[in-house]
Design a protein around this motif. Structure first.
Motif, PDB file in Angstrom:
ATOM      1  N   SER A 174       0.847  -1.183   0.000  1.00  0.00           N
ATOM      2  CA  SER A 174       0.000   0.000   0.000  1.00  0.00           C
ATOM      3  C   SER A 174       0.883   1.234   0.000  1.00  0.00           C
ATOM      4  O   SER A 174       1.937   1.248   0.635  1.00  0.00           O
ATOM      5  N   THR A 175       0.484   2.252  -0.739  1.00  0.00           N
ATOM      6  CA  THR A 175       1.232   3.507  -0.699  1.00  0.00           C
ATOM      7  C   THR A 175       0.292   4.631  -0.292  1.00  0.00           C
ATOM      8  O   THR A 175      -0.910   4.584  -0.573  1.00  0.00           O
ATOM      9  N   LEU A 176       0.844   5.626   0.377  1.00  0.00           N
ATOM     10  CA  LEU A 176       0.067   6.798   0.790  1.00  0.00           C
ATOM     11  C   LEU A 176       0.811   8.043   0.322  1.00  0.00           C
ATOM     12  O   LEU A 176       1.979   8.237   0.677  1.00  0.00           O
ATOM     13  N   GLU A 177       0.130   8.872  -0.478  1.00  0.00           N
ATOM     14  CA  GLU A 177       0.693  10.171  -0.846  1.00  0.00           C
ATOM     15  C   GLU A 177      -0.297  11.230  -0.382  1.00  0.00           C
ATOM     16  O   GLU A 177      -1.439  11.281  -0.846  1.00  0.00           O
ATOM     17  N   ILE A 178       0.147  12.056   0.553  1.00  0.00           N
ATOM     18  CA  ILE A 178      -0.753  13.017   1.208  1.00  0.00           C
ATOM     19  C   ILE A 178      -0.009  14.323   1.439  1.00  0.00           C
ATOM     20  O   ILE A 178       1.216  14.382   1.323  1.00  0.00           O
ATOM     21  N   SER A 179      -0.756  15.367   1.807  1.00  0.00           N
ATOM     22  CA  SER A 179      -0.098  16.623   2.160  1.00  0.00           C
ATOM     23  C   SER A 179      -0.907  17.393   3.177  1.00  0.00           C
ATOM     24  O   SER A 179      -2.118  17.537   3.036  1.00  0.00           O
ATOM     25  N   GLY A 180      -0.250  17.889   4.192  1.00  0.00           N
ATOM     26  CA  GLY A 180      -0.816  18.935   5.021  1.00  0.00           C
ATOM     27  C   GLY A 180      -0.755  20.250   4.256  1.00  0.00           C
ATOM     28  O   GLY A 180       0.051  20.404   3.328  1.00  0.00           O
ATOM     29  N   VAL A 181      -1.610  21.193   4.667  1.00  0.00           N
ATOM     30  CA  VAL A 181      -1.684  22.484   3.970  1.00  0.00           C
ATOM     31  C   VAL A 181      -1.854  23.593   4.999  1.00  0.00           C
ATOM     32  O   VAL A 181      -2.686  23.488   5.912  1.00  0.00           O
ATOM     33  N   LYS A 182      -1.080  24.653   4.853  1.00  0.00           N
ATOM     34  CA  LYS A 182      -1.251  25.847   5.682  1.00  0.00           C
ATOM     35  C   LYS A 182      -1.140  27.069   4.777  1.00  0.00           C
ATOM     36  O   LYS A 182      -0.149  27.207   4.044  1.00  0.00           O
ATOM     37  N   ALA A 183      -2.141  27.925   4.819  1.00  0.00           N
ATOM     38  CA  ALA A 183      -2.166  29.138   3.991  1.00  0.00           C
ATOM     39  C   ALA A 183      -1.942  28.783   2.511  1.00  0.00           C
ATOM     40  O   ALA A 183      -1.295  29.523   1.786  1.00  0.00           O
ATOM     41  N   ARG A 184      -2.501  27.644   2.114  1.00  0.00           N
ATOM     42  CA  ARG A 184      -2.419  27.090   0.745  1.00  0.00           C
ATOM     43  C   ARG A 184      -1.036  26.490   0.416  1.00  0.00           C
ATOM     44  O   ARG A 184      -0.841  26.021  -0.709  1.00  0.00           O
ATOM     45  N   GLN A 203       4.097  14.161   0.902  1.00  0.00           N
ATOM     46  CA  GLN A 203       4.997  13.067   1.254  1.00  0.00           C
ATOM     47  C   GLN A 203       4.309  11.736   0.959  1.00  0.00           C
ATOM     48  O   GLN A 203       3.092  11.629   1.062  1.00  0.00           O
ATOM     49  N   SER A 204       5.118  10.739   0.578  1.00  0.00           N
ATOM     50  CA  SER A 204       4.606   9.368   0.401  1.00  0.00           C
ATOM     51  C   SER A 204       5.379   8.409   1.287  1.00  0.00           C
ATOM     52  O   SER A 204       6.563   8.597   1.556  1.00  0.00           O
ATOM     53  N   ARG A 205       4.666   7.379   1.704  1.00  0.00           N
ATOM     54  CA  ARG A 205       5.287   6.249   2.382  1.00  0.00           C
ATOM     55  C   ARG A 205       4.659   4.964   1.848  1.00  0.00           C
ATOM     56  O   ARG A 205       3.523   4.973   1.340  1.00  0.00           O
ATOM     57  N   GLY A 216       3.826  -1.247  -6.684  1.00  0.00           N
ATOM     58  CA  GLY A 216       4.712  -0.094  -6.793  1.00  0.00           C
ATOM     59  C   GLY A 216       5.189   0.350  -5.434  1.00  0.00           C
ATOM     60  O   GLY A 216       4.683  -0.098  -4.399  1.00  0.00           O
ATOM     61  N   VAL A 217       6.185   1.232  -5.436  1.00  0.00           N
ATOM     62  CA  VAL A 217       6.717   1.759  -4.186  1.00  0.00           C
ATOM     63  C   VAL A 217       6.855   3.276  -4.314  1.00  0.00           C
ATOM     64  O   VAL A 217       7.298   3.793  -5.346  1.00  0.00           O
ATOM     65  N   ALA A 218       6.440   3.968  -3.274  1.00  0.00           N
ATOM     66  CA  ALA A 218       6.575   5.428  -3.258  1.00  0.00           C
ATOM     67  C   ALA A 218       7.027   5.839  -1.860  1.00  0.00           C
ATOM     68  O   ALA A 218       6.307   5.639  -0.881  1.00  0.00           O
ATOM     69  N   ILE A 219       8.232   6.362  -1.784  1.00  0.00           N
ATOM     70  CA  ILE A 219       8.776   6.935  -0.551  1.00  0.00           C
ATOM     71  C   ILE A 219       9.354   8.276  -0.974  1.00  0.00           C
ATOM     72  O   ILE A 219      10.285   8.328  -1.782  1.00  0.00           O
TER      73      ILE A 219
END
Lengths: 371, 371
Positions: free
Chosen positions: B224-234, B239-241, B343-346
């Motif tokens: 499983s891969t996770l690609e996410i992002s926090g957002v502040k003031a747009r 990051q992916s793991r 696949g792999v995403a880091i």
């Protein structure tokens, strides 16, 4: 396509790709197209090389209809993906064809047009914007089924979001609730991401429909509006409600009653055989009588949605729209009214029937007051 | 603009509007522009009538620099907003000027170009795509501050999301966790909506980067891969793991080790004074040595993001990119590798410094294995 004399259509809107091929992925930030011709059994799906597997997994197309292009065409001022498309069309005997494109799609840029003109000099290019969108405007029973599933998520989410609103709570916490509930969904099925983020302004933010939360908290006395949508199989059923934290002032209260009266007028007017502009007129007659002016449309066609919009860019409830409504047209009836320092939004996703209107969501249609 | 001989620039990308004026709202599904000229004190902000209040609330512009257009221009085949823009430019003495436009922006369609040509026949139109984007590519201290705040949200969200993954859990539940955590944010500040929805494929879905969840559940043995992002003031810090449910097979494990070795090579190479293509070469040298082929770029510039993308459409880590990196260039170093069935995403969001790289997030850079 026959009516417009189009031999090949370059489809660029993600919702149209999905409608025609089933392809569904967050890959629309790079070029991707369905190329449609009556000479071909199926659309050709053109995606970035790394997205070929995604097209295999989600579309009904076999491998020979899925074409991946090189990363060389990604955000490269020296090479545009329309070169790839033009070469492909030329190889398949369409270099001198009448080629339609979606002229006002977010996913067909000015440079897409100029590059297509450059690389297909012998073709006749035709702006066929929204052609597939118009086909989408009347829903099948299967599509209606998805929209009803989406509506269940909308109802649940709206209820839980309103429950979270109280003075001192951050708008972001209500946004988080909207996301968590609408995406986790029901035991029977999960939800998906909506094409528009939760629109949940409060206070002066309600004076326009689209300002987003930051760090603000709800204040006693605030007016607040929520516009959200559940999603199933990319089908949306958006809805808005208005919430007051404490008793609204008399003028605000009266305004909401006028809006509710206008909504009833519309729900009693819309049905198969009525024109879109007549629906708008029913709304406008009520608010005008009370001196309220709304100079924007009060509804738009809905169904499949991808960012940045869950509207279909076809039918609108407004004076200039001469579309004759038919059964299974689905609209977001959106009579939002925005004033200098506040606004009210109470809206319904509706299905046009032979005799009237089905409201997809069963959320109580009322002003919510939190004491 | 001076270098390109541009008198007036029509800015259409929401991120560029925000950068230049502060205007921030989910109104970009209808036309909106910042018009920039050195003859004017400030940009002119053109928005839909109902969004004027939003521009007042969020931009630094005074009322006379905010112009609302009629709803007549909304999704109307007979009237395009470029008519409004052309008339405005003509009234302000720019009808024969050199007018720049963002040719490959999602928010400047083919029809925008042809309508601009039609309504400004005496102007010289110049494709100035990504001009503001390039200005954005080097960040100020304030911008870096926002990205670090976004990174705190990314770390927290990644940790909580990975904690939720186990066999039998729905992907949608992890998506809901990503939304809830990243938006609710920290006690000190809330989060915002990300420009890209959580990318959290599992199983064969990891064979491409962009397929979305539906009703699937995680299975024992899944990658499983996770690609996410926090957002502040747009501002984003994506990051992916990669997570395995159970022990990965030896080939998969070895592949991940190669990816991690490639990442170290890049983090030891990138710094001010290095070319973007040299960073790519450092990555490629490692994976090539082990027989792995990745023919897509391995990073792109980041900062402000609006749907459909959190990339800035400027610098890429790839062989053809000759950009010389400077301090405070910020990139999503994205060495995802996608095979036929997994696949792999880091990945890391990085800031280029004078001597090396600052990884914005402190999430452990490792393969996560859930037993």
């Amino acid at each position: 396509m026959l009516e417009q004399g189009i031999d090949v259509l370059i489809v660029s809107e993600p919702a149209n790709l999905y409608y025609l091929t089933g392809y569904d992925a967050w890959s629309f930030y790079t070029p991707q197209y369905a190329l449609v011709s009556q000479d071909w059994d199926r659309p050709l799906c053109v995606v970035r090389g790394q997205d070929v597997n995604g097209a295999r997994l989600t579309s009904y197309l076999t491998d020979d209809f899925i074409l991946g292009y090189s990363d060389h065409y990604i955000q490269n001022p020296a090479a545009h993906c329309m070169e790839f498309v033009a070469r492909l069309l030329t190889e398949r005997g369409k270099g001198s064809a009448r080629v339609g494109y979606e002229g006002d799609s977010f996913f067909f840029s000015g440079r897409s047009l100029s590059q297509l003109q450059y690389h297909l000099p012998n073709a006749t290019l035709v702006d066929a914007d929204a052609l597939v969108n118009w086909v989408r405007s009347v829903k099948s029973e299967a599509e209606i089924g998805y929209m009803r599933q989406a509506a269940r998520l909308t109802e649940l989410t709206m209820t839980k979001a309103i429950d979270r609103i109280k003075p001192g709570v951050r708008l972001a916490d209500v946004a988080a609730e909207v996301y968590a509930t609408s995406v986790a969904g029901l035991e029977e099925y999960a939800g998906e991401y909506a094409a528009i983020a939760p629109l949940i302004p409060a206070g002066v933010g309600t004076s326009c429909p689209h300002v987003m939360w930051r760090d603000e908290v709800y204040q006693q006395g605030d007016c607040s509006t929520l516009e959200i949508s559940g999603v199933k199989a990319r089908y949306h059923a958006p809805q808005s409600r208005t919430v007051f934290l404490g008793k609204p002032n008399p003028k605000a209260y009266d305004t909401v009653q006028i809006v509710l009266e206008g909504i009833e007028a519309v729900l009693n007017t819309a049905r198969e055989g009525v024109y879109a502009h007549e629906v708008h007129a029913a709304w406008d007659a009520v608010i005008s009588k009370h001196g309220i002016v709304k100079d924007s449309r009060c509804g738009y066609s809905i169904g499949i949605g991808y960012p940045p919009d869950w509207g279909e860019r076809t039918i609108s409830f407004r004076p200039i729209d001469n579309t004759l409504l038919t059964e299974n047209v689905t609209m977001h009836f959106m009579p939002g009214v925005w004033f200098d320092d506040w606004g009210v939004a109470i809206t319904e996703s509706i299905r046009i029937t032979k005799t009237g209107v089905e409201c997809l969501c069963n959320t109580p249609r009322a002003l919510f007051i939190i004491d």
